[in-house]
Write an enzyme that holds these catalytic residues in place. Structure first.
Site, PDB file in Angstrom:
ATOM      1  N   GLU A 302       0.825  -1.210   0.000  1.00  0.00           N
ATOM      2  CA  GLU A 302       0.000   0.000   0.000  1.00  0.00           C
ATOM      3  C   GLU A 302       0.864   1.268   0.000  1.00  0.00           C
ATOM      4  O   GLU A 302       0.445   2.304  -0.510  1.00  0.00           O
ATOM      5  CB  GLU A 302      -0.901  -0.014   1.245  1.00  0.00           C
ATOM      6  CG  GLU A 302      -2.306   0.465   0.969  1.00  0.00           C
ATOM      7  CD  GLU A 302      -3.245   0.193   2.134  1.00  0.00           C
ATOM      8  OE1 GLU A 302      -3.883  -0.867   2.135  1.00  0.00           O
ATOM      9  OE2 GLU A 302      -3.329   1.033   3.038  1.00  0.00           O
ATOM     10  N   HIS A 331       7.347 -26.585   0.142  1.00  0.00           N
ATOM     11  CA  HIS A 331       6.628 -27.643  -0.571  1.00  0.00           C
ATOM     12  C   HIS A 331       5.477 -27.076  -1.389  1.00  0.00           C
ATOM     13  O   HIS A 331       4.541 -27.790  -1.733  1.00  0.00           O
ATOM     14  CB  HIS A 331       6.129 -28.682   0.435  1.00  0.00           C
ATOM     15  CG  HIS A 331       7.264 -29.357   1.140  1.00  0.00           C
ATOM     16  ND1 HIS A 331       7.874 -30.490   0.656  1.00  0.00           N
ATOM     17  CD2 HIS A 331       7.952 -28.999   2.253  1.00  0.00           C
ATOM     18  CE1 HIS A 331       8.871 -30.831   1.466  1.00  0.00           C
ATOM     19  NE2 HIS A 331       8.939 -29.932   2.449  1.00  0.00           N
ATOM     20  N   LYS A 445     -13.233   2.187  -1.421  1.00  0.00           N
ATOM     21  CA  LYS A 445     -14.100   2.609  -0.309  1.00  0.00           C
ATOM     22  C   LYS A 445     -15.217   3.495  -0.850  1.00  0.00           C
ATOM     23  O   LYS A 445     -16.385   3.313  -0.528  1.00  0.00           O
ATOM     24  CB  LYS A 445     -13.292   3.428   0.719  1.00  0.00           C
ATOM     25  CG  LYS A 445     -12.449   2.612   1.692  1.00  0.00           C
ATOM     26  CD  LYS A 445     -11.884   3.547   2.770  1.00  0.00           C
ATOM     27  CE  LYS A 445     -10.954   2.839   3.736  1.00  0.00           C
ATOM     28  NZ  LYS A 445     -10.432   3.686   4.805  1.00  0.00           N
TER      29      LYS A 445
HETATM   30  O1  PA5 Z   1      -2.981   2.000   5.880  1.00  0.00           O
HETATM   31  C1  PA5 Z   1      -4.086   2.471   5.794  1.00  0.00           C
HETATM   32  O2  PA5 Z   1      -4.315   3.676   6.052  1.00  0.00           O
HETATM   33  C2  PA5 Z   1      -5.307   1.646   5.421  1.00  0.00           C
HETATM   34  O3  PA5 Z   1      -4.995   0.398   4.967  1.00  0.00           O
HETATM   35  C3  PA5 Z   1      -6.234   1.523   6.621  1.00  0.00           C
HETATM   36  O4  PA5 Z   1      -5.566   0.857   7.663  1.00  0.00           O
HETATM   37  C4  PA5 Z   1      -7.523   0.790   6.292  1.00  0.00           C
HETATM   38  O5  PA5 Z   1      -8.083   1.225   5.093  1.00  0.00           O
HETATM   39  C5  PA5 Z   1      -8.530   1.011   7.411  1.00  0.00           C
HETATM   40  O6  PA5 Z   1      -8.767   2.363   7.562  1.00  0.00           O
HETATM   41  P1  PA5 Z   1      -9.382   2.990   8.875  1.00  0.00           P
HETATM   42  O7  PA5 Z   1      -8.409   2.863   9.982  1.00  0.00           O
HETATM   43  O8  PA5 Z   1      -9.653   4.413   8.550  1.00  0.00           O
HETATM   44  O9  PA5 Z   1     -10.631   2.225   9.150  1.00  0.00           O
END
Ligand code: PA5
Length: 476
Positions: A302, A331, A445
């Site tokens: 990410e 494996h 989202k």
């Molecule tokens: O790293 C990030 O910001 C995202 O992956 C969030 O952890 C994830 O989308 C969840 O978001 P939130 O904490 O706003 O619910």
């Protein structure tokens, strides 16, 4: 556990061995020479300076978490103590960074069958991390929980993530039906102090609340209340974990590539990406570290997977992170890693001293192909298999390097998490991308909000309605 002195800290220092990234071991075509690394030094220097200049600011608030939470940590420890006394189950409602960190640390630092242990041995509540909206999973969870003995922790930085908020709505409704005014005694909120809906709801409902600092994004949040509260509830020494993180921070305070493991690994990954290594495999040789690989996948994927650089140029940066487990995936995956395309960098995580030792019993004396195992330990076997895999990958000219933990404990896990976070920040700086945003996640989202008719997402809904309809022809 008492605070560690310098000598103890040094004994728990992580080791990074990158011999097998070098041309001397994997050949000139795949590997790097000292001269190449020397030429790339300026890239590392620049990334180091960028990260240093920005630490503690903007979305780099996470760099300071080992230092600026003394009061919060005391509150977390006191809250955890209270939860341990009153409850048998602790359930995290969250997704992404709010779930992967708690899961990773739980698996790393608790008994591997924690939830299945009898209460007298467990000495802490069972932990469940609910990071999906699969209805079957929700029903299954409710089937095994006694609400009376359960504390929930809803975690969302934005306070609006559909998955987390839907879980919250379902659970809060059940709690209210069962406990009325006392429902609030079964729910803790961890969220932004000033943004989103959860903070408003938490205030309305009178929930105990922990805050996620503004400069700490989901995937960098394990060392703030997001991860610290669940960890403390299951008995992890969170001060030790933060100490480990601070120790790693200190180690990485130099731009000397021979001394800063986060910087050299970022540089090696960056240079590998330039050579077309688009896949980063994380392969711990320990079940305890299995979910550290999951957590890493989110962090690396990410953070670095970005279509544009900081100047807005299309770059389509990133490396696809893949989790694997030693020896299990020997494996399953190693055939591909050793003989498939030259598109991977494989990080092996070794453990010097496993917390348990298991001897392989004598037997089958008359069958040499089995009896060669006798008298050895599983510890020797897993270690030998890791060394053998490293050898097999290297002789097939596959780029790999090994991070060794002297043992798995709160201190070394703090070191490891912080090292990966810094490595990610350095790699993002080398790629000249915004490491800390996630427009790709927001896309999904927002489309969900549009499909559910959320106010403010009418345009997205229109766009989706006008998208090319699927052809029946292509559905068989
Ligand atoms: O790293 C990030 O910001 C995202 O992956 C969030 O952890 C994830 O989308 C969840 O978001 P939130 O904490 O706003 O619910």
């Amino acid at each position: 556990m008492a605070r560690l002195n310098d000598k103890m800290r040094k004994a728990l220092k992580l080791k990074l061995d990158y011999n097998n990234m070098m041309a001397d071991y994997v050949g000139e075509e795949q590997g790097f020479t000292d001269a190449e690394l020397k030429r790339a030094k300026s890239i590392a220097d620049k990334a180091f300076e960028t990260v240093k200049a920005n630490r503690g600011q903007g979305m780099m608030g996470w760099t300071e978490l080992p230092y600026n939470q003394a009061e919060i940590v005391e509150d977390i420890i006191a809250t955890a103590k209270d939860i341990k006394k009153k409850f048998d189950n602790f359930v995290v409602l969250g997704i992404g960074g709010s779930a992967l960190g708690p899961t990773a640390v739980f698996q790393a630092l608790c008994h591997l069958r924690h939830n299945e242990l009898p209460k007298s041995k467990r000495k802490a509540p069972k932990l469940y991390v609910e990071d999906n909206v699969d209805p079957e999973r929700m029903v299954a969870l409710l089937d095994v929980l006694d609400l009376e003995k359960t504390m929930f922790n809803v975690i969302t930085k934005s306070g609006s993530t559909s998955e987390t908020m839907s879980q919250y709505l379902i659970i809060m409704d059940l709690l209210k039906k069962k406990f009325g005014d006392k429902a609030k005694d079964h729910m803790i909120a961890t969220t932004s102090s000033n943004k989103g809906n959860l903070i408003k709801i938490a205030k309305q409902e009178g929930l105990k609340t922990f805050y996620i600092p503004d400069g700490v994004g989901g995937r960098f949040s394990e060392l703030c209340p997001v991860g610290l509260l669940p960890a403390a509830v299951v008995g992890v020494d969170i001060k030790q974990m933060l100490d480990g993180a601070a120790y790693m921070d200190k180690i990485c305070s130099t731009k000397d590539l021979k001394k800063n493991p986060a910087l050299i690994s970022a540089l090696l990954e960056y240079l590998s990406m330039q050579k077309g290594k688009n896949i980063s495999v994380m392969m711990p040789y320990a079940d305890s570290l299995k979910y550290i690989a999951d957590w890493y996948c989110q962090l690396w994927g990410e953070s670095l997977g970005k279509s544009v650089d900081k100047e807005g140029n299309l770059v389509y940066a990133g490396q696809t992170p893949v989790k694997a487990l030693g020896v299990t995936d020997q494996h399953s995956q190693i055939q591909l890693y050793r003989e498939g395309p030259f598109d991977k960098v494989i990080t092996l995580i070794a453990v010097e001293n496993y917390r348990k030792e298991v001897e392989i019993s004598e037997g089958c004396k008359d069958i040499p192909d089995v009896s060669f195992l006798c008298g050895h330990t599983m510890n020797e076997l897993i270690t030998s298999e890791r060394i053998a895999t490293e050898y097999a990958l290297t002789t097939a000219q596959r780029l790999n390097y090994t991070i060794t933990l002297p043992e798995v404990n709160a201190f070394t896990i703090g070191e490891l998490l912080y090292m990966f976070e810094l490595e990610t920040a350095y790699a993002g700086a080398m790629l000249n991308i915004d490491t800390f945003n996630q427009p790709g996640v927001e896309g999904g989202k927002n489309a969900t909000y549009a499909l559910f008719g959320r106010k403010g997402y009418e345009e997205t809904k229109k766009e989706m309605d006008n998208a090319t309809p699927k052809k029946a022809d292509y559905i068989i």
